[in-house]
Design an enzyme around this catalytic site. Sequence first.
Site: not given
Length: 421
Positions: A155, A332, A389
């Site tokens: 991320s 994602d 994610h």
Amino acid sequence: MLRLLIPLSGLAVVLAGQIPVRNGVIGGVSETPAPIVEKTATKPLVTTPGALRVVENSGVCETTPGVFQASGYGDLTSTESIFFWYFNARNDPDTAPLSLWFNGGPVGVGFSHGTMSVGTSLEAAADVWSFLQIFFKDSRFADLATRKLAIWTESYGGHYGPTFAAYFLSQNAAIAAGTITGIPLNLQVLGVGDGLTDPISQYPGYITYAGSNPYHTLVSASEISSANKSFNTASTGCKARIEACNAGGSNTVCSNAQSTCNNNILSPLSGNWDVYYTIETTVGAEVTWEETNDNVYDNFAATGDWMRSSLPDLELVINSGVRVLIYDGDADYILNFDGVEAMIASLNTSFSAEFNKQTFTPFHVDGLLAGPYKNAGTFSYVRIYGAGHEVPAYKNGSLATGQAAFQFFSQIMANESLSST
Ligand SMILES: *[C@@H]1O[C@H](CO)[C@@H](O)[C@H](O)[C@H]1NC(C)=O
Ligand SMILES: *[C@@H]1O[C@H](CO)[C@@H](O)[C@H](O)[C@H]1NC(C)=O
Ligand SMILES: *[C@@H]1O[C@H](CO)[C@@H](O)[C@H](O)[C@H]1NC(C)=O
Ligand SMILES: *[C@@H]1O[C@H](CO)[C@@H](O)[C@H](O)[C@H]1NC(C)=O
């Protein structure tokens, strides 16, 4: 098996919800940022600047008999303490490499506390380097200093990972040159999952992915067209603002880029879908965020760190010979594979020409198809089907949760390119 060190945040409980929502905009910029305050400990404490405070074998999380774990704080100063959680390797603890896991945050997030003035990835890198100096000086952990060291992150770690790795390498060079003193860090691996590294190459990915992805469109054609128009608007559009930010733009320029791009592109194109896993849930603007720290997020938003490219750091790390894996879950949206693959295609490294001319090969895990991958030199990329994610938290068909992630992690940690099994 590996030993694992998790500085900074209470990772074990964090699964999704990385990016704060401001005024209904995912990754928005506050008009009135939270004031900088000191996040104080919940009970009185005596810090030990330059040393660790450790609880051994708390019994939380690691339940395998005889496997050492420790958690606690590295006190950078009397008012800045970084939380860490260390797990010994279950097998071969005397020789196993050391892996660091970061899923975001500098001082002030997770269980860390202190003055929350950190506002850039580079400042965070310096804090983490200082933490590791303290960690390796502790007699409990001193023997780990010479082991193979890996950074794994995801991320916002698309910024942190390359920045931390490049900073560690530059500190090693400074130690070798005698300009600073310190313990060199034996960094050999960098792994980045679903990462935000280079906004200029990655933001068009929102437009592509919202209109066409392996599952379903996220919004209508007219919403895509209006976001695209906004992206390309001369001088005030998202693209122009990211370019201005990365051409030496001030904090204000970069912060404006973040708010323009996330107000007009990232946030609206998610429609009513969960930005971290577009297969199922429709939560849209209901995305909540609990694991971050408002002060730290607002500090980062105010410097526009989000929009500053970490591509040069990633190139430096790849060219230095550190083995690098980029991976991405194909379900994602928020750091979608269209953007990540465009970022990789724009890299200029010693392996880029070879990487870009190859076609994808199927990545099989125990004979089961997990996604497409490519290797070039010590650089690898894999896209994982059915993963959101947090890639290891998902399953796909008859592949178990985390099975594909365990294979790519193990191969990369063994200094091997990716291969099917
Ligand atoms: C976005 O706009 C650009 C420039 O006008 C155009 O080339 C591109 O095809 C558009 N993409 C989409 C998905 O509408
Ligand atoms: C790629 O990097 C090389 C070496 O640093 C440099 O000479 C070249 O101009 C770069 N190419 C691009 C397209 O940036
Ligand atoms: C994983 O998902 C992809 C795409 O949906 C599919 O082609 C593949 O067969 C799946 N793998 C397994 C092991 O079910
Ligand atoms: C890792 O593999 C690369 C490529 O095969 C090799 O050049 C490098 O020396 C290896 N690193 C270690 C520490 O063995």
